[in-house]
Motif scaffolding. Structure first.
Motif, PDB file in Angstrom:
ATOM      1  N   UNK A 148      47.170 -60.834  48.701  1.00 44.09           N
ATOM      2  CA  UNK A 148      47.905 -61.895  47.866  1.00 44.09           C
ATOM      3  C   UNK A 148      49.322 -61.670  48.169  1.00 44.09           C
ATOM      4  N   UNK A 149      50.250 -62.631  47.551  1.00 45.99           N
ATOM      5  CA  UNK A 149      51.671 -62.523  47.591  1.00 45.99           C
ATOM      6  C   UNK A 149      52.204 -61.908  46.415  1.00 45.99           C
ATOM      7  N   UNK A 150      51.424 -61.587  45.423  1.00 49.13           N
ATOM      8  CA  UNK A 150      51.588 -61.037  44.070  1.00 49.13           C
ATOM      9  C   UNK A 150      52.156 -59.574  44.031  1.00 49.13           C
ATOM     10  N   UNK A 151      52.928 -59.399  42.845  1.00 49.59           N
ATOM     11  CA  UNK A 151      53.421 -58.261  42.783  1.00 49.59           C
ATOM     12  C   UNK A 151      52.431 -57.578  41.661  1.00 49.59           C
ATOM     13  N   UNK A 152      52.614 -56.179  41.186  1.00 51.15           N
ATOM     14  CA  UNK A 152      51.774 -55.356  40.670  1.00 51.15           C
ATOM     15  C   UNK A 152      51.401 -56.008  39.218  1.00 51.15           C
ATOM     16  N   UNK A 153      52.676 -56.602  38.777  1.00 46.46           N
ATOM     17  CA  UNK A 153      52.336 -57.072  37.114  1.00 46.46           C
ATOM     18  C   UNK A 153      51.254 -58.467  37.473  1.00 46.46           C
ATOM     19  N   UNK A 154      51.649 -59.314  38.284  1.00 45.51           N
ATOM     20  CA  UNK A 154      50.770 -60.370  38.612  1.00 45.51           C
ATOM     21  C   UNK A 154      49.418 -59.992  39.087  1.00 45.51           C
ATOM     22  N   UNK A 155      49.186 -58.912  39.587  1.00 46.40           N
ATOM     23  CA  UNK A 155      47.742 -58.690  39.945  1.00 46.40           C
ATOM     24  C   UNK A 155      47.030 -57.969  38.736  1.00 46.40           C
ATOM     25  N   UNK A 156      47.724 -57.227  37.835  1.00 44.03           N
ATOM     26  CA  UNK A 156      47.131 -56.695  36.646  1.00 44.03           C
ATOM     27  C   UNK A 156      46.748 -57.891  35.802  1.00 44.03           C
ATOM     28  N   UNK A 157      47.774 -58.833  35.598  1.00 39.28           N
ATOM     29  CA  UNK A 157      47.565 -60.008  34.682  1.00 39.28           C
ATOM     30  C   UNK A 157      46.152 -60.866  35.271  1.00 39.28           C
ATOM     31  N   UNK A 158      45.893 -60.825  36.605  1.00 35.59           N
ATOM     32  CA  UNK A 158      44.605 -61.437  37.040  1.00 35.59           C
ATOM     33  C   UNK A 158      43.423 -60.801  36.897  1.00 35.59           C
ATOM     34  N   UNK A 159      43.721 -59.363  37.069  1.00 33.50           N
ATOM     35  CA  UNK A 159      42.660 -58.306  36.736  1.00 33.50           C
ATOM     36  C   UNK A 159      41.961 -58.592  35.136  1.00 33.50           C
ATOM     37  N   UNK A 196      26.749 -62.011  44.517  1.00 35.78           N
ATOM     38  CA  UNK A 196      28.204 -61.628  44.648  1.00 35.78           C
ATOM     39  C   UNK A 196      28.833 -60.723  43.650  1.00 35.78           C
ATOM     40  N   UNK A 197      30.007 -60.242  44.181  1.00 28.54           N
ATOM     41  CA  UNK A 197      30.804 -59.385  43.473  1.00 28.54           C
ATOM     42  C   UNK A 197      32.056 -59.509  43.949  1.00 28.54           C
ATOM     43  N   UNK A 198      33.217 -59.463  42.980  1.00 26.95           N
ATOM     44  CA  UNK A 198      34.667 -59.803  42.986  1.00 26.95           C
ATOM     45  C   UNK A 198      35.191 -58.583  42.546  1.00 26.95           C
ATOM     46  N   UNK A 199      36.324 -58.037  43.068  1.00 25.00           N
ATOM     47  CA  UNK A 199      37.015 -56.819  42.406  1.00 25.00           C
ATOM     48  C   UNK A 199      38.587 -57.338  42.606  1.00 25.00           C
ATOM     49  N   UNK A 200      39.393 -57.483  41.653  1.00 24.30           N
ATOM     50  CA  UNK A 200      40.867 -57.826  41.712  1.00 24.30           C
ATOM     51  C   UNK A 200      41.602 -56.234  41.606  1.00 24.30           C
ATOM     52  N   UNK A 201      42.102 -55.686  42.714  1.00 28.86           N
ATOM     53  CA  UNK A 201      42.817 -54.628  42.630  1.00 28.86           C
ATOM     54  C   UNK A 201      44.145 -54.712  41.936  1.00 28.86           C
ATOM     55  N   UNK A 202      44.430 -53.490  41.208  1.00 32.47           N
ATOM     56  CA  UNK A 202      45.642 -53.456  40.452  1.00 32.47           C
ATOM     57  C   UNK A 202      46.814 -52.499  41.224  1.00 32.47           C
ATOM     58  N   UNK A 203      46.110 -51.570  42.038  1.00 31.51           N
ATOM     59  CA  UNK A 203      47.387 -50.616  42.717  1.00 31.51           C
ATOM     60  C   UNK A 203      47.224 -51.272  44.250  1.00 31.51           C
ATOM     61  N   UNK A 204      46.986 -52.505  44.478  1.00 35.42           N
ATOM     62  CA  UNK A 204      47.267 -53.200  46.065  1.00 35.42           C
ATOM     63  C   UNK A 204      47.128 -54.840  45.763  1.00 35.42           C
ATOM     64  N   UNK A 205      47.849 -55.318  46.337  1.00 40.46           N
ATOM     65  CA  UNK A 205      47.762 -56.836  46.405  1.00 40.46           C
ATOM     66  C   UNK A 205      46.655 -57.594  46.984  1.00 40.46           C
ATOM     67  N   UNK A 206      45.424 -57.007  46.567  1.00 35.42           N
ATOM     68  CA  UNK A 206      44.178 -57.486  47.239  1.00 35.42           C
ATOM     69  C   UNK A 206      43.176 -57.800  46.425  1.00 35.42           C
ATOM     70  N   UNK A 207      42.336 -58.882  46.622  1.00 35.08           N
ATOM     71  CA  UNK A 207      41.165 -59.097  45.799  1.00 35.08           C
ATOM     72  C   UNK A 207      40.052 -58.848  47.057  1.00 35.08           C
TER      73      UNK A 207
END
Length: 270
Positions: A148-159, A196-207
């Motif tokens: 993703x193009x997100x920062x840590x705060x945005x990833x935490x929000x999505x998670x 299926x499985x989906x994991x939104x990481x909060x320590x990396x900008x990766x889904x």
């Protein structure tokens, strides 16, 4: 840190005798130096104790993870063979063989419209996908890494949103598979998705996500999220076939690889 020119030298840095007053000042300066060094050392130690150093490392790891898609070879992100000890039903071992790697690119056409809308707040820097088959070639599973193009705060929000709204269990948010011609996954389309499985990481900008189905191209009327398909006593067709374990097992191991490579990147000397 710099200090004034020590007493005992003139303006041309030539030695001159120190009087009693000069010696007193020199002693006082030495005492101040010792005390100052102790205070600075204590402050640094204090910052270690409260975790400031770890915070910087975590930030560096987050940034490093965002560059893995072009810094790490595809064979390391998606190994040709993935071994899953205890990853199958009843803690049975699993082995998956990679049969196709999609060309890396953007997210255009890679997600169904609703899932694309949910992921939109974090953006899409790059999407990597690979499809695997199990040892019996009965099942196929696509694994994806959305950088993703997100920062840590945005990833935490999505998670948090995925967690509170249980978005990872909604069938209308299932990822799409990657069907490669002339492989066991050639008939692996949207109607063949079983789990299926989906994991939104909060320590990396990766889904990280994975979606599994049968290799014979059979359609699935009632797909089931991996977490439910893996529950003891589940009797659905995806659960009985172990397709929840296929999706979750591969997603977990690819995710571990992302974390491992991100950690290695932060340890390299600058």
């Amino acid at each position: 840190m710099s200090f004034g020119e020590p007493e005992g030298y003139d303006e041309n840095a030539r030695p001159r005798p120190l009087g009693r007053r000069g010696r007193s000042r020199a002693v006082a300066a030495a005492v101040c130096l010792v005390l100052g060094t102790g205070l600075i050392g204590g402050a640094v130690t204090g910052s270690w104790l409260v975790g400031d150093s770890g915070g910087s490392g975590a930030r560096n790891g987050f940034a490093a993870a965002g560059d893995l898609w072009h810094n790490v070879p595809v064979d390391q992100l998606f190994p040709p063979t993935v071994r899953g000890e205890g990853a199958g039903p009843g803690d049975a071992d699993r082995t998956w063989t990679r049969i196709a790697v999609a060309p890396d690119g953007g997210c255009e056409g890679a997600f169904a419209p609703l899932l694309r809308k949910v992921l939109a707040p974090v953006g899409c820097a790059r999407l990597l996908r690979a499809t695997y088959t199990d040892a019996t070639q009965s099942h196929v599973t696509t694994v994806g890494l959305l950088f993703t193009e997100a920062d840590a705060a945005a990833m935490a929000s999505l998670a948090r949103r995925f967690d509170t709204e249980r978005l990872d269990r909604r069938t209308d948010l299932m990822p799409l598979p990657y069907a490669a011609k002339d492989t066991a996954a050639a008939a692996f389309g949207a109607r063949q998705r079983a789990s299926w499985a989906i994991s939104v990481l909060t320590d990396a900008p990766v889904v990280v996500y994975a979606v599994s189905g049968w290799a014979d191209g059979r359609t699935v009327d009632t797909p089931q999220p991996a977490e439910e398909a893996m529950e003891s006593g589940a009797t659905t067709a995806p659960a009985q076939a172990g397709l929840g374990h296929e999706a979750q097992g591969l997603a977990d191991r690819v995710e571990r690889g992302v974390r491992r490579h991100a950690g290695t990147a932060t340890e390299r000397p600058s």
